[in-house]
Write a protein that holds these residues in place. Sequence first.
Motif, PDB file in Angstrom:
ATOM      1  N   ASN A  48       0.810  -1.226   0.000  1.00 21.06           N
ATOM      2  CA  ASN A  48       0.000   0.000   0.000  1.00 21.06           C
ATOM      3  C   ASN A  48       0.839   1.271   0.000  1.00 21.06           C
ATOM      4  N   GLY A  49       2.155   1.127   0.214  1.00 21.27           N
ATOM      5  CA  GLY A  49       3.051   2.278   0.177  1.00 21.27           C
ATOM      6  C   GLY A  49       2.939   3.195   1.374  1.00 21.27           C
ATOM      7  N   GLN A  50       2.046   2.910   2.290  1.00 19.53           N
ATOM      8  CA  GLN A  50       1.839   3.772   3.450  1.00 19.53           C
ATOM      9  C   GLN A  50       2.413   3.185   4.722  1.00 19.53           C
ATOM     10  N   PHE A 418      12.659   3.962  -1.174  1.00 18.96           N
ATOM     11  CA  PHE A 418      11.313   4.444  -1.485  1.00 18.96           C
ATOM     12  C   PHE A 418      10.232   3.472  -1.005  1.00 18.96           C
ATOM     13  N   SER A 419       9.080   4.036  -0.671  1.00 18.58           N
ATOM     14  CA  SER A 419       7.925   3.201  -0.372  1.00 18.58           C
ATOM     15  C   SER A 419       7.444   2.555  -1.662  1.00 18.58           C
ATOM     16  N   SER A 443       8.188  12.177  -1.671  1.00 15.98           N
ATOM     17  CA  SER A 443       8.822  11.835  -2.946  1.00 15.98           C
ATOM     18  C   SER A 443       8.464  12.798  -4.073  1.00 15.98           C
ATOM     19  N   LYS A 444       7.418  13.589  -3.880  1.00 15.13           N
ATOM     20  CA  LYS A 444       7.024  14.520  -4.936  1.00 15.13           C
ATOM     21  C   LYS A 444       8.006  15.672  -5.054  1.00 15.13           C
ATOM     22  N   ASN A 445       8.449  16.201  -3.900  1.00 19.89           N
ATOM     23  CA  ASN A 445       9.309  17.386  -3.932  1.00 19.89           C
ATOM     24  C   ASN A 445      10.526  17.281  -3.023  1.00 19.89           C
ATOM     25  N   GLY A 446      10.681  16.150  -2.334  1.00 17.58           N
ATOM     26  CA  GLY A 446      11.808  15.964  -1.431  1.00 17.58           C
ATOM     27  C   GLY A 446      11.635  16.618  -0.080  1.00 17.58           C
ATOM     28  N   LYS A 447      10.505  17.244   0.160  1.00 17.03           N
ATOM     29  CA  LYS A 447      10.290  17.975   1.403  1.00 17.03           C
ATOM     30  C   LYS A 447      10.445  17.067   2.621  1.00 17.03           C
ATOM     31  N   LEU A 448      11.169  17.582   3.617  1.00 17.63           N
ATOM     32  CA  LEU A 448      11.385  16.846   4.850  1.00 17.63           C
ATOM     33  C   LEU A 448      10.067  16.729   5.622  1.00 17.63           C
ATOM     34  N   ILE A 449       9.737  15.498   6.001  1.00 17.54           N
ATOM     35  CA  ILE A 449       8.552  15.282   6.832  1.00 17.54           C
ATOM     36  C   ILE A 449       8.965  15.196   8.297  1.00 17.54           C
ATOM     37  N   LYS A 450       9.978  14.367   8.566  1.00 14.47           N
ATOM     38  CA  LYS A 450      10.501  14.321   9.937  1.00 14.47           C
ATOM     39  C   LYS A 450      11.824  13.566   9.958  1.00 14.47           C
ATOM     40  N   GLU A 451      12.618  13.871  10.977  1.00 15.44           N
ATOM     41  CA  GLU A 451      13.865  13.144  11.180  1.00 15.44           C
ATOM     42  C   GLU A 451      13.567  11.864  11.952  1.00 15.44           C
TER      43      GLU A 451
END
Length: 734
Positions: A48-50, A418-419, A443-451
Amino acid sequence: MRRKFTLILLFVGLFNFVTAQNQQLTLEEIWGGAFRTQTMDVLHSMRNGQQYTVLNYDRATKSASVDKYDYETLEKVETIVSSADLDAINYFSSYTFSEDESKLILATDVESIFRRSTLGIYYTYDIKSKKLDLISNNKIQEPTFSPDASKVAYVFENNIYIKDLQSGEITQVTTDGEKNKIINGVTDWVYEEEFAFVRAFDWNKSGEYLAYIRFDETNVPEFSMDVYGETLYPTQHVFKYPKAGEENSKVSLHTYNLKSSTTKTVDLGDAYYIPRIDWTEDQDVLSIQVINRHQNDLKLYFHNIDGQTEMVLNETDDAYVDITDNLTFLTDNSFIWTSEKDGYNHIYHYNKSGKLVNQITSGPWEVTNYYGYDKKTNRVFYQSVENGSINRDVYSIKLNGKGKTHLSNERGTNRATFSADFSYFINAFSSATTPPKYTLNNSKNGKLIKEIVNNDDLLKKLANYQLSPKEFSTIQVNGNSLNMWMIKPADFDPNKEYPLFMSQYSGPGSQSVSNTWMGTNDYWYQMLAQKGYVVVCVDGRGTGLKGAEFKKVTYKELGKYEVEDQITAAKQLGDLSFIDQDRIGIWGWSYGGFMSTNCILKGNDVFSLAIAVAPVTSWRFYDTVYTERYMRTPQENASGYDDNSPLNYPELLKGDYLLVHGTADDNVHVQNAMRMASALIDANKQFDWAIYPDKNHGIYGGNTRLQLYTKMTNFIYENLGDKANHSQPTTNNN
């Protein structure tokens, strides 16, 4: 008279260490794990990639579990299975999902055969019913679910078996398997080592067919190794090992029909090696990569199960073509492929007939990792060195080669996982100044979600030590700009002269100069710097990530240009005002040991010391696949083999030479060291050596590494110290 030359600065790492702290590194700390980094466990992305799963081990209960986590929150969702709940097994060391994620294969009692191959006791676990079943009472290899998870194929004693999980019935697919003669479904030694795979069978999409490779190694020469052990008499380990110019296994490809229990042979003409097989998106079409003995003519075939075989791609090179795992099939059976055909490694898209649709990436830089294709967004994900050959960055790009997006944010080495649906990626980042940290990114823009994980505690610990920055630069050698790093003593005084110690590997396509965090050897180099040494590493011609021409210049002449570069670099570094030209040493392991041995012989007016660990001393002793890829056969290229073999000029030795090898090295045989020792003895040359009983190419286990590095350190201190004043640096490591 000293010559002047220019170092072109690329990057200088500045550690944020407290300079007032002067704690000294010790070998006991280095090899005792005192500076080990925190890492992330290998994770498996769910379909499911999640969500993802991780194998966890509970030290309190001594149990293993497969736990599921959510990407977005990183919180544990559930435990899928725990050995604490299973009566039959105490723990498992690995797990594999079926394609539909309804079942698992759990591995227990696993033992190594060679570098990648193992034997083990395996179970299937049904997640819904919580039923655990033993696949075989025997130790088996490579158990693999059929696509619908109703069956498992595996190899036992060189034969392929299929077990029906519902009925328990076992079908023996092949019957001619025999040790050191016939192998079905798993690779022989040289395929495992050099083509980097073990499982040589594959289910088609419907589970109706099994394709497999058969190895006939009857005529491959045998190699034997004494195993000393602890019993009264030593034993022998005998296995098939094809040395350069000798006979390889005869390979053939077969398909097995489960319904009719019949086997057919796939006609591949004069195929010499079959380094990859993979079913395409068409359940009736098998892709096969074959390559000639010289490894400069690669063909991609599509074989229809009805018997038709068609060549869809043919790639040739004046030197060699590398084998990769980057072949990806799209739903229309067009495919993604990587190639060096324009001079740099790039990504290409071909239609199902093998006609080029377009080149996806291009430029004077290398793609270093292909991560995959997301059909929803029509994007390809990859890693490259387009931000400098010592760095790695993560990118995405559309299938048509447009809309490139830079997904990693920090300069250094970025590696992505990658998921399954390419929604997220976990980025593993490090640099010469930043220890590994793991972050969750969009994965769309590389934005950091969390460390997720960092090593800030390690940085705080290292602040107590007297460490020096690793200075990156280039050095102009023999008409080429070569990447280099240098570590100076923390109390460096440009008006003093220091001994120089050079590290290198230098093998084809390798890289030792990279903007990454310290490995264990880097702490050793820091320790040497603390004792008053300047440590340097130079990536010469033949190394990777600077284009095919730079890499393949060493073709048919391994050890010629690479040695010339190390000798010339050492001469130029010796011309620096702060380097003592009379105290220059070099070391290396494996290919690096081959290099350091050649350097102290051919560069005997430059190097006064060399250490060679597990070195090749003649490419005539090494395996067919690796050696002939770069050298052709000895019959075709005798001078290339002999002119660069240190066995042929031992009389050139003037300096201090330490030779090290393990007797159970199945890769670079101890024969190499023994022949080198014999040549030096015949030439009446004094040298030091150390032989490690029953140790393989890695020479490890127990206190082995500590003992080895203590020996090498003392050898350096004793022989690169200030001989004129008889004042060698001292060590606390005895």
